[in-house]
Design an enzyme around this catalytic site. Structure first.
Site, mmCIF file in Angstrom:
data_model
loop_
_atom_site.group_PDB
_atom_site.id
_atom_site.type_symbol
_atom_site.label_atom_id
_atom_site.label_comp_id
_atom_site.label_asym_id
_atom_site.label_seq_id
_atom_site.Cartn_x
_atom_site.Cartn_y
_atom_site.Cartn_z
ATOM 1 N N SER A 169 -11.397 -0.989 -0.894
ATOM 2 C CA SER A 169 -9.770 -1.142 0.076
ATOM 3 C C SER A 169 -10.311 -1.298 1.676
ATOM 4 O O SER A 169 -9.438 -1.595 2.272
ATOM 5 C CB SER A 169 -9.387 0.075 -0.327
ATOM 6 O OG SER A 169 -8.663 0.323 -1.484
ATOM 7 N N ASP A 178 0.437 -1.226 0.253
ATOM 8 C CA ASP A 178 -0.603 0.148 -0.277
ATOM 9 C C ASP A 178 0.848 1.399 0.186
ATOM 10 O O ASP A 178 1.867 1.421 -0.170
ATOM 11 C CB ASP A 178 -0.827 -0.125 0.684
ATOM 12 C CG ASP A 178 -2.083 0.596 1.245
ATOM 13 O OD1 ASP A 178 -2.665 1.687 0.524
ATOM 14 O OD2 ASP A 178 -3.190 -0.066 1.084
ATOM 15 N N HIS A 235 -3.465 5.581 3.898
ATOM 16 C CA HIS A 235 -4.555 4.887 2.920
ATOM 17 C C HIS A 235 -4.236 3.460 3.950
ATOM 18 O O HIS A 235 -4.720 2.445 4.102
ATOM 19 C CB HIS A 235 -4.198 5.608 1.772
ATOM 20 C CG HIS A 235 -5.719 4.165 0.921
ATOM 21 N ND1 HIS A 235 -4.732 2.392 1.175
ATOM 22 C CD2 HIS A 235 -7.187 3.781 -0.120
ATOM 23 C CE1 HIS A 235 -6.333 1.726 0.412
ATOM 24 N NE2 HIS A 235 -6.841 2.872 -0.159
#
Length: 639
Positions: free
Chosen positions: A334, A101, A149
């Site tokens: 996600s 990520d 994220h």
């Protein structure tokens, strides 16, 4: 009373009229656990005069973490996670989960205790934001406009739990291996998939070997392209590692068929779509036959649960303005994918020998199916499709039922022999008169080792399929042929596998186009470039680069580039198919990479073979492809 060879003694009447409490005589209390009380109850209901019977189960308080913001994590009860924690909370055996990520904030108090040493694979300093290329620090730097994220995904999987701080993670004992592959504007294929190879324990040139190979990998990322051969090869190699890593990927957020996205459309992964608070498919979630299961991804635009907060997934982030740890609600597939990655970590903690076939079989068998309305997702003003329940895979994962089925820890027997069918690719586009091939993979579980007889179902007249070999216990190649009489359109076919009493199916999409695609041109007139890499390997030196022209007909040709200086090169092929002297859409371009994904070539290396690929509008969406295209243009236009 004697029933099924067991003597039942009356204990006392119950408060409900006509109900009484009975005990199985002659068996110690601990011995009762070995009895099949459900079966005994069913036998008892067959006795004349008995209308209903039910085991007198002993219930206990569900394990509840003391993290102060856990009550806002509605998405955990949605998958029966509190009940699952009473079976396995992840602390019985350490499981390493790699998060490929945007990196991590190591100082976050909910993340610091669960982190292993990861790696930063972002090779472009302009994209990385930390002033250099690849390095051993996967920290996500401040000032890059990030939403953090990677930290959010990691918190869902394994935030430090029951510690009186922040939020809870799905697994209380998993360790996070942060693999930074996304920087400003995303990440390149080479960085992402070399990061995957490293995460599972394979060697990557120039990077120290990972001392903690992952048993689970989460990839909450993707792009709008069906699974490329290079990506599929990387996933296949990762899946062959001895620890049997399970790769979990997000389906994508484009309200589109997941077959059009990678890695969601690749074989050998678990593809996860997203649900919202009601258990409906979230309006943004991709769908279709490539979806394996669904998990909570949230919807931050509404508050259906009445807590005066958005119905997103709550997890760990960083407040860039105060430079302090924080929490936030996010939405997306996600956010759904790490729920499943965390659940797989719980399953692996209970039985580390589980492979992809077993895990996928258990998740699908225990999921709660979505009906047509729930999968479509309406009523919602942004839902633009009408779907059937099967477009949401097996349905919403159920952590409690899944852990009940996992062998190796007292949770009951594991599932018997079973198998699943995976197709790669899951869809084809052919013109009348054309043929195409699909790899059919048999994923066995529960000790399955039988042969599977394959057949093609639902094919319209003029469409036929042949499987070689057939039957198979591992994989087969389906050659699909479309006769010239088949009308253009979209068709839904099924690949059926039968082994004894087991019958499984996988959906194969077929689009019959109105005209055949342009034929691949001869290699005559193509150029092969040896692009000289600068010492930092981030650019090329046009003056030290060379190229040769191919003057031979056919689909392939040998080549040799003489008089190259010592150094490292990128070898690229280009054919100016549209004749405009620019490297652009409509041309053919190809780049050499070895089987580890390394594109660097040191002369006099031989066997530098590669294929030319048609450049379409989406070709340049990869930063690596765009860079290679620019390099070729730079050398081609050199004075």
């Amino acid at each position: 009373m004697e029933v099924g060879g067991k003597v039942l003694g009356f204990v006392r009447p119950l408060a409900l009229p006509e109900w009484g409490l009975y005990r199985v005589e002659g068996i110690a209390p601990l011995g009762l656990e070995a009895l099949d009380l459900e079966a005994l109850s069913q036998t008892l209901e067959g006795v004349p005069g008995v209308e209903k019977a039910h085991p007198n189960y002993v219930l206990d308080v569900l394990k509840t973490p003391n993290d102060p913001f856990y009550p806002y994590q509605w998405h955990y009860p949605a998958i029966n996670l509190p009940q699952a924690w009473d079976i396995e909370d992840g602390r019985s055996r350490q499981v390493v989960v790699a998060v490929i990520d945007s990196g991590i904030k190591k100082q976050h108090p909910d993340l610091a205790p669960v982190l292993l040493s990861g790696y930063d694979f972002v090779s472009d300093p302009q994209r990385s934001g930390d002033g250099d290329g690849r390095d051993p620090d996967p920290e996500e730097p401040l000032g890059t406009g990030s939403s953090y994220h990677g930290s959010h995904v990691s918190g869902t999987i394994a935030a430090s739990t029951n510690d009186g701080v922040g939020v809870a993670g799905v697994s209380w004992g998993a360790k996070i291996l942060p693999v930074r592959a996304l920087g400003a504007g995303g990440g390149s294929l080479a960085d992402i998939y070399e990061g995957l190879l490293w995460a599972v324990g394979l060697d990557v040139a120039g990077v120290p070997r990972n001392p903690n190979p992952a048993q689970v990998v989460n990839m909450s990322l993707g792009g709008p392209v069906p699974c490329p051969d290079f990506v599929q090869e990387v996933i296949d190699r990762a899946n062959q590692q001895p620890q049997k890593p399970i790769i979990v990927v997000a389906a994508g957020n484009s309200q589109d068929d997941a077959r059009n996205y990678a890695p969601a459309s690749c074989a050998g992964v678990i593809t996860v779509g997203a649900t919202e608070y009601r258990g409906y498919r979230a309006y943004y979630s991709n769908y279709g036959p490539q979806i394996d299961v669904m998990a909570p991804g949230g919807d931050t635009t509404v508050d259906r649960n009445g807590d005066q907060l958005p119905d997103g997934v709550l997890s760990t982030v960083w407040d860039e303005y105060s430079d302090q740890p924080s929490l936030d609600f996010m939405q997306g597939t996600s956010m759904a994918s790490p729920h499943v990655a965390g659940l797989v970590a719980l399953m692996k903690a209970r039985n580390p020998n589980l492979g992809l076939g077993e895990v996928l079989s258990i998740l699908k068998q225990t999921a709660r199916p979505l009906n047509d309305q729930a999968c479509t997702g309406w009523p919602h003003d942004r839902v633009e499709v009408n779907l059937s329940g099967s477009d949401c895979g097996a349905g919403l994962v159920d952590a409690y039922r899944a852990l009940q089925m996992v062998a190796g820890g007292g949770g009951g027997p594991g599932p018997g022999p079973d198998f699943q069918i995976q197709l790669s690719p899951a869809s084809l586009t052919l013109a009348p008169g054309q043929s195409g091939q699909v790899t059919v993979n048999i994923l066995g579980s529960g000790g399955f080792n039988g042969s599977v007889n394959l057949s093609l179902e639902g094919n319209p007249p003029g469409v036929s399929g042949a499987f070689v070999p057939n039957p198979t216990s591992s994989s087969s190649t389906l050659t699909l042929t479309v006769a010239g009489t088949v009308s253009p359109g979209t068709y839904s076919l099924r690949v059926r596998g039968v082994s004894g009493s087991l019958v499984k199916e996988a959906t194969l999409g077929l689009t019959v186009s109105t005209a055949p695609p342009p034929s691949r041109p001869t290699v005559r007139g193509a150029y092969v470039f040896a692009l000289y890499l600068t010492p930092d390997e981030e650019d090329i030196d046009p003056d030290r680069s060379k190229y040769v022209r191919i003057d031979r007909d056919g689909n392939s040709a040998p080549y040799s580039i003489p008089n190259l200086e010592g150094g490292k090169y990128v070898v690229v092929g280009w054919k100016d198919a549209n004749g405009n002297q620019d490297v652009d859409e409509g041309d053919y371009l190809g780049v050499y990479m070895d089987n580890r994904g390394d594109y660097r070539v040191i002369p006099p290396k031989g066997g530098v073979d590669f294929a030319l690929e048609l450049m379409v509008s989406s070709f340049g969406t990869s930063s690596d492809r765009a860079r290679v295209r620019d390099w070729v243009q730079k050398v081609w236009r050199r004075p």
